[in-house]
Structure formats: C-alpha cells, structure tokens
Design a protein around this motif. Structure first.
Motif, PDB file in Angstrom:
ATOM      1  N   GLU A 175       0.829  -1.207   0.000  1.00  0.00           N
ATOM      2  CA  GLU A 175       0.000   0.000   0.000  1.00  0.00           C
ATOM      3  C   GLU A 175       0.862   1.254   0.000  1.00  0.00           C
ATOM      4  OE1 GLU A 175      -2.084   3.409   1.746  1.00  0.00           O
ATOM      5  OE2 GLU A 175      -0.527   2.251   2.766  1.00  0.00           O
ATOM      6  N   HIS A 232      -6.769   0.180   5.627  1.00  0.00           N
ATOM      7  CA  HIS A 232      -6.996  -1.180   5.135  1.00  0.00           C
ATOM      8  C   HIS A 232      -8.440  -1.609   5.404  1.00  0.00           C
ATOM      9  CE1 HIS A 232      -6.365  -5.459   4.352  1.00  0.00           C
ATOM     10  NE2 HIS A 232      -6.900  -5.703   5.536  1.00  0.00           N
ATOM     11  N   ASP A 240      -8.255  -4.499  -3.821  1.00  0.00           N
ATOM     12  CA  ASP A 240      -6.944  -4.297  -3.198  1.00  0.00           C
ATOM     13  C   ASP A 240      -6.034  -3.386  -4.003  1.00  0.00           C
ATOM     14  OD1 ASP A 240      -7.696  -5.904  -1.102  1.00  0.00           O
ATOM     15  OD2 ASP A 240      -6.822  -7.729  -1.951  1.00  0.00           O
ATOM     16  N   PRO A 293      -5.000   4.540  -3.581  1.00  0.00           N
ATOM     17  CA  PRO A 293      -4.867   4.622  -2.120  1.00  0.00           C
ATOM     18  C   PRO A 293      -5.858   5.601  -1.508  1.00  0.00           C
ATOM     19  CG  PRO A 293      -3.037   5.743  -3.193  1.00  0.00           C
ATOM     20  CD  PRO A 293      -3.784   5.016  -4.266  1.00  0.00           C
TER      21      PRO A 293
END
Length: 676
Positions: free
Chosen positions: A101, A567, A609, A613
């Motif tokens: 990430e 997350h 996923d 971001p």
C-alpha cells in the motif's frame, strides 16, 4: 532498498529514483561485466536492463487482458506496478520498510506531482515522454533531479508530519493573528499586486502563509475557485522542497513569547533578503560523490559513479524570484476543470516561514476551452469503443459543435487560437459528415486529443503566452510583497516558529475530562483540515510525551494505526477498535449535516486491493465517498469526519467510547477554532 521508475510501453526510461542501497546493489550485479573487460554501463542503462523484462511482461499481459499489479520475489522484494495512460510506474522495496500500500501511494503521489508540473500534457503519452525525456541531456537530468527531490521531500513529510500522514491540512491555531493576517492579505497585499502595472497580466487568486507545513492564513479573491486539498498539499510539498524545514535550526528558544501586536510600520524600507546568519535545513540524503564511493567501492565505484551523470550533475537551489508553473483544479458553475495553468511564487520570509502567491495566467480561459474539447472527444471515443457508432452523428457531435460555437463567440481570439479554431471547425464539420469506418474515427479522435494537448503545451508550458508576451509579476513587485509581509509579521515570527511545533497540546484537554487519553487525530474530510496534538520528537523539541521510547512508540503506533484503518476502510468498515499492549486504539468515520446532526450510518463501498490509495493527496477518496453518501440526502450539505484516538488500556471500553463522542463534539466548537 528502494526504487521508483517511470517507463514507456517500449521500455524507454522516462524517470527513475533509487536510494543508495539500491544503487550499490546494481553496482555489485554489474561488477562482473567490467572484470571481464566489458565497458561499465551507465546507471540508467543498468536500470533499463534490469526492468526491461518486467516492463515487456506487463505490457504483454495488458494486451492479453490478464495484467497484474504487484508481485513479491523469493528474496522478499515487493514490486508494485500501475499504468497511467501510456506510462508504466514501478515501485520497489527490498528492506521491509514499505508495504504494498505504501508503494502504491508513492506511485500515485508521483503521478500527482507530474500532473501539477505538466498539466494536460500528461493526457498524451507521446508529449509527456518528450517532457520527461528531453533531447537536451542536461535539461532532462535537471528535471529528474527535481522530481527525485520532490519524491524525497514527500517521503520525509509522510514519515514525520501528521498532516501528511492523514493527508489533510493543519492550521496554526491563533484566531486573532489568523484573522488579522487574512485581512492584511485581502486589503493590502493582494489588492496592491492586482492593481499594479507590474503584474505582467497576471492576477493573484490565492495568497497564503506557511509556517513549516502549517497554514497560518489563507485568502482567495472573490473570482477565484476553491483550491482543493489535493492541490494545496502538493503546493506545500513544493514549498518544502524549495525551503526544507529543519526545526532544530529554524525554531528559536521555546521560551520566546509573542509580540504584543502586528507591526504597522508599512512605509519603512527594509532589506528584502530572507533572514540572516548561517542557515541549515533538512536536506534529503544526496547521491554519493566520487569521494564517498572511493571509500566503499574502490576503482569500481569510481567508474560506476563517473558514468552516472545524474548523480554527478550539480543542481543549484531554486531562485525565490522565479515563478513556477503549476496546473491546478478549477471549479466553475459549468463544471470542473483539472490541470488549469497558474503561476506559483514562493517567497521565503524567514527560515521556516513562507509566503505563497498563486496567480492566474493571461488567456487561462483558453485552457478551459481546450480541456472542454478534449473531454468531448474523449467521450466520443468512448462511445465509439463501446460500439455506439451510429450515435456519432447525434448528441456527442452536437455537443462538440455547440461548445465550439460558444468558444468562438465568447473569447477574443488571437494568434494561434484563431488558426486552431478554424482548423477545429473544419475537422468537426468533416467528422459530422464523414462515412469513415468506426476504427478510423476512433484513431481520428485519439489524434485530435493529442493535437489539443499539443496546443495546450505550446500555450502554457512555454516561457511566454500565445501572443509571445512575458507573463509574470515583476521582480520589484515580488520584493515589495515580500517586504510588506515581513513588516507585518516581524514581531510574531519567533512566536510562530514555536507555535508551529506546539500548535495543539493535550493540556487543552484536561485529565479530568479525558482520563487516560494519550493522543488523537481528528480530520474534517469535507474541508480537508485536521487537528492533532503536536507529536514532534527532535533533539531540541519534544512532545508532551517526552522524547524517550514512550514518545517514539506512540508515534510509530499512530502511523501504524492510520495504515490499519485505511486497510479496513477499504474493506467497508467505518469503525475500528483494537488493543495493543498497554494501549487501546479507536477509529471512527461518520457523517453529519451542516447543523451538526449525525446522519444515519450507511454501508461504505468495498474497494479492490489494487484500487487508488485512500487519502486526499493523490486521489480524493473522500470526495467520492461524500458524493456516494449524499445521494440519500438530496438538498443537504453532508460533511465527513474521522477520529483516531489512543487511550491507556486500563480505561474501560465504555468510558473510551464516551470520550470519543465528547472529543468529537468539542474539537469543532467555534470557540476553539473559528477558522475551520
């Protein structure tokens, strides 16, 4: 061991950045070839050779609609890949300090900074390649050094500054001074600049004062668009890159008190230079010099670094008098226009305190029209790709024609604009009556988009405007603006530098009201602003937690907590509580209307996923979230908030939750921060 690079689809290197460990690793791999008598390759060639198989593999997989976004090697090196149009970004970490990430966020931030620097040129892969890989070697290497420095500045801020951790702007909390500074910017500074004959056709839209990374005062003129949080954070990165902060050197003694009032001596002539005496700033660790390399790698290192012209090129610090072209989002009644041209003037008042002016280009309306046409052709291309060929003679073409007619009627055309619009009129009429097959029309749309980006590049990336007239504030006008602000803040400068490191303290939230509360961060995602107690641990300054292992532990845990909450937010969770040793961590995301009434909770969209971001710098996740939530509240102004807290683990859970509710309501009280 870190690396980030940008490559074209043909595996041509457009930009790279590596840390020293990655460089040394490459050096070891290519040492054998020199021992066998081969010429030692330049570092750029070595990077290209290493990544060429990955780039070719990725391009092949994309063509076959079976692409990948990350992978981990046997030695636990993480690779993250993302393609923006025709440019492939690859970020690598081999020391375990960054997760997938983190690498993806770094890629998106790098792309954001390139958009700010090059505007609509980034919408054309071919034109962007010409900018990033200029034929002039020295010009190219200087640009790469600049981009490397911006990336290192961002990484430093991300690791040490809470505002860049959560990607929100932090204001200095001093209502009286803030209000007086805003009034001064509006009635004195901006008014005098915009009425001056020395402004070169530019108009100041925004003016703000930074103390390190914190916002002291911000003023926008009446005809200016709202400056987005994403753009403001990017500009702060640029300002910090020009004048990096070293709080141990910039800040005076903590015992310094504020001045009694703002100085009113505006007629006094003072030296326009910024500060005096020896100045030392935080500087990202430079590439090793020949001398450094000789001590670690002998003849091989010297040969290696001598070939690497990027490492040996000397780059001089930026001249404060030089305006920087930046391309920012503009919101108008008729829509949103990304990457519109502005000039940025970054004037250092004293070490750690900076004045930033954002001006509008002459002929900036042309940029809006060019983007409108580009967007219309992009929509048309999309419809053609979706198989809606018959509709090309319908609404999309009428839309292009109507916007073009409006453009010709409302703008005073000159020079290149006249020629281009006549050509565009002809092309639109031709397309409207054309019987070409669909795939030919798609190629034609792509070409028109490229031509539009080319016109944009010629108008707004060159040193002069379409009519070849210089467009910038004169040096004398900039110097006078700098002097005016220095005179106004002369009695406050030492206080401001101390205040920037002790902006909000836990003393403001007494133990009797919040027993066991150790730290918190509260973010208003609607305005893009945050509030948090100071958490700075340096040699001279400490937080209320001291500067021992406890303070460092809390700092590390806060950074880890933010990563964890993102997350779970990505998975659709808006609330998180967890216990870690002696501490209890909480995270809440909620929505309110403009009266402060908490709105009913709603399921948050689950994201893949490999999505962009979560944050406000590179991609504004919260703007999309607010738009999604507001669908069920038509006619209401919906606001979004986040709260992260750290409590001692001995405090009962129900008390902690009660604290969180009280803290959330108390933080945004008008009496505490009226400028939010």
């Amino acid at each position: 061991m870190k690396c980030l690079l940008i490559a074209s689809e043909s595996a041509e290197m457009l930009f790279y950045w590596t840390d020293l460990e990655f460089q040394q690793n490459i050096q070891k791999q290519y040492g054998a070839s020199q021992e066998e008598g081969h010429e030692f390759p330049a570092f750029e060639d070595s990077i290209s050779t290493l990544f060429a198989p990955i780039i070719i593999s990725f391009s092949t997989m994309v063509t076959e609609a079976d692409s990948y976004t990350s992978f981990t090697t046997e030695n636990n090196h993480i690779y993250v890949l993302h393609q923006f149009d025709e440019c492939l970004y690859i970020a690598v970490n081999g020391d375990g300090e960054e997760k997938e990430e983190d690498l993806r966020r770094k890629i998106y931030v790098m792309n954001k900074m390139i958009e700010v620097l090059f505007g609509m040129v980034t919408l054309s892969g071919n034109l962007l390649r010409k900018e990033l890989r200029a034929r002039d070697t020295e010009q190219r290497l200087r640009l790469w050094k600049h981009l490397q420095s911006l990336l290192e500045t961002y990484s430093h801020l991300r690791e040490n500054d809470q505002s860049f951790l959560v990607e929100a702007v932090e204001r200095l909390i001093h209502p009286t001074l803030c209000e007086q500074c805003i009034e001064f910017l509006e009635r004195r500074l901006v008014q005098q600049i915009n009425s001056s004959v020395e402004r070169g056709g530019e108009e100041v839209l925004h003016a703000f004062i930074l103390v390190h990374t914190k916002l002291l005062a911000f003023y926008s003129s009446r005809n200016a668009s709202i400056l987005s949080t994403s753009d403001l954070l990017a500009l702060i990165i640029m300002a910090q890159n020009m004048y990096p902060s070293n709080v141990d050197v910039d800040d005076p003694s903590p015992e310094v008190q504020s001045g009694d009032s703002l100085s009113n001596s505006t007629d006094k002539d003072i030296d326009s230079t910024s500060g005096s005496g020896h100045e030392s700033f935080y500087t990202p660790e430079p590439s090793p010099t020949d001398k450094d390399s000789s001590s670690s790698g002998g003849l091989l290192s010297r040969a290696f670094m001598a070939e690497d012209s990027l490492s040996t090129l000397e780059v001089y610090p930026p001249d404060p008098a030089t305006p920087h072209k930046v391309f920012l989002e503009v919101s108008q009644k008729d829509g949103l226009y990304p990457m519109m041209p502005h000039s940025m003037y970054c004037l250092k008042l004293w070490p750690g305190i900076t004045l930033v002016l954002l001006t509008k280009f002459p002929h900036s309306g042309v940029a809006m029209s060019v983007y409108t046409f580009w967007e219309a052709f992009a929509k048309l291309e999309k419809r053609l790709n979706e198989g809606q060929g018959g509709s090309t003679r319908g609404q999309p073409m009428h839309e292009v024609r109507s916007k073009l007619d409006k453009f010709l009627k409302t703008l005073a055309l000159n020079g290149i604009q006249v020629c281009f619009c006549v050509l565009l009129c002809f092309c639109v009429e031709w397309l409207y009556s054309s019987t070409l097959p669909q795939h030919s029309l798609i190629l034609w749309c792509k070409n028109m988009k490229t031509q539009l980006c080319g016109i944009y590049r010629q108008c707004f990336l060159s040193d002069s405007g379409p009519d070849d007239t210089p467009r910038h504030l004169s040096p004398g006008l900039r110097e006078r603006a700098q002097t005016m602000v220095q005179e106004q803040l002369m009695d406050w400068k030492d206080f401001l530098l101390v205040k920037s490191k002790r902006n909000i303290t836990m003393v403001s939230y007494p133990l009797s009201d919040f027993p066991g509360l150790v730290h918190f961060i509260c973010v208003d995602r609607s305005s893009g602003q945050m509030i948090a107690p100071s958490l700075s641990i340096t040699e001279r300054t400490t937080s209320e937690l001291g500067k021992g292992p406890v303070a460092q532990y809390i700092k590390n845990k806060m950074w880890s907590l933010v990563s964890t909450t993102r997350h779970y937010l990505q998975k659709g969770y808006s609330t998180l509580t967890l216990r870690d040793g002696d501490f209890y961590f909480c995270y809440f995301l909620w929505f309110e209307n403009e009266t402060g009434f908490k709105l009913e909770a709603k399921d948050i969209p689950i994201m893949p996923d490999d999505s962009a971001p979560i944050g406000m710098l590179a991609q504004n996740y919260y703007r999309k979230l607010l738009r999604y939530y507001s669908k069920n509240h038509p006619g209401e102004t919906v606001k979004c908030y986040e709260l992260l807290t750290v409590h001692l683990g001995v405090i009962p859970t129900e008390i902690i939750l009660q604290h969180c509710r009280q803290l959330a309501s108390k933080l945004w009280e008008p009496s505490r921060n009226p400028l939010l």
